[in-house]
Design a protein around this motif. Structure first.
Motif, PDB file in Angstrom:
ATOM      1  N   SER A   1      41.245  26.527  26.133  1.00  0.00           N
ATOM      2  CA  SER A   1      40.448  25.309  26.298  1.00  0.00           C
ATOM      3  C   SER A   1      39.288  25.427  27.278  1.00  0.00           C
ATOM      4  N   CYS A   2      39.186  26.550  27.992  1.00  0.00           N
ATOM      5  CA  CYS A   2      38.151  26.633  29.029  1.00  0.00           C
ATOM      6  C   CYS A   2      37.662  28.070  29.200  1.00  0.00           C
ATOM      7  N   ASN A   3      36.696  28.232  30.073  1.00  0.00           N
ATOM      8  CA  ASN A   3      36.127  29.558  30.315  1.00  0.00           C
ATOM      9  C   ASN A   3      37.162  30.533  30.875  1.00  0.00           C
ATOM     10  N   HIS A   4      38.096  30.030  31.665  1.00  0.00           N
ATOM     11  CA  HIS A   4      39.150  30.902  32.184  1.00  0.00           C
ATOM     12  C   HIS A   4      39.974  31.477  31.036  1.00  0.00           C
ATOM     13  N   CYS A   5      40.244  30.653  30.027  1.00  0.00           N
ATOM     14  CA  CYS A   5      40.977  31.124  28.849  1.00  0.00           C
ATOM     15  C   CYS A   5      40.199  32.244  28.159  1.00  0.00           C
TER      16      CYS A   5
END
Length: 66
Positions: free
Chosen positions: A12-16
């Protein structure tokens, strides 16, 4: 080079994106995450990396392949 696109849940996010792409790089594959579609396009050398290793690298990061 082989290509495969996997449907992956839980991103869901840039970390993913960084987690999945980094895990693939660590096993010798290259991946491009598409958060909007929930997919990962993977390019790999079938002589060095198996589809099972690719799936394991992604699931080890806590994501589910559907």
């Amino acid at each position: 080079m082989e290509h495969v696109t996997l449907k992956v849940e839980g991103m869901s996010c840039n970390h993913c994106v960084q987690s999945v792409e980094g895990a693939l790089k660590n096993i010798g594959a290259s991946g491009k995450v598409d958060l909007a579609n929930g997919t990962v396009a993977v390019e790999f050398d079938a002589q060095k990396v198996t589809p099972e290793q690719i799936k394991e690298a992604i699931t080890d990061q806590g994501y589910d392949i559907v």
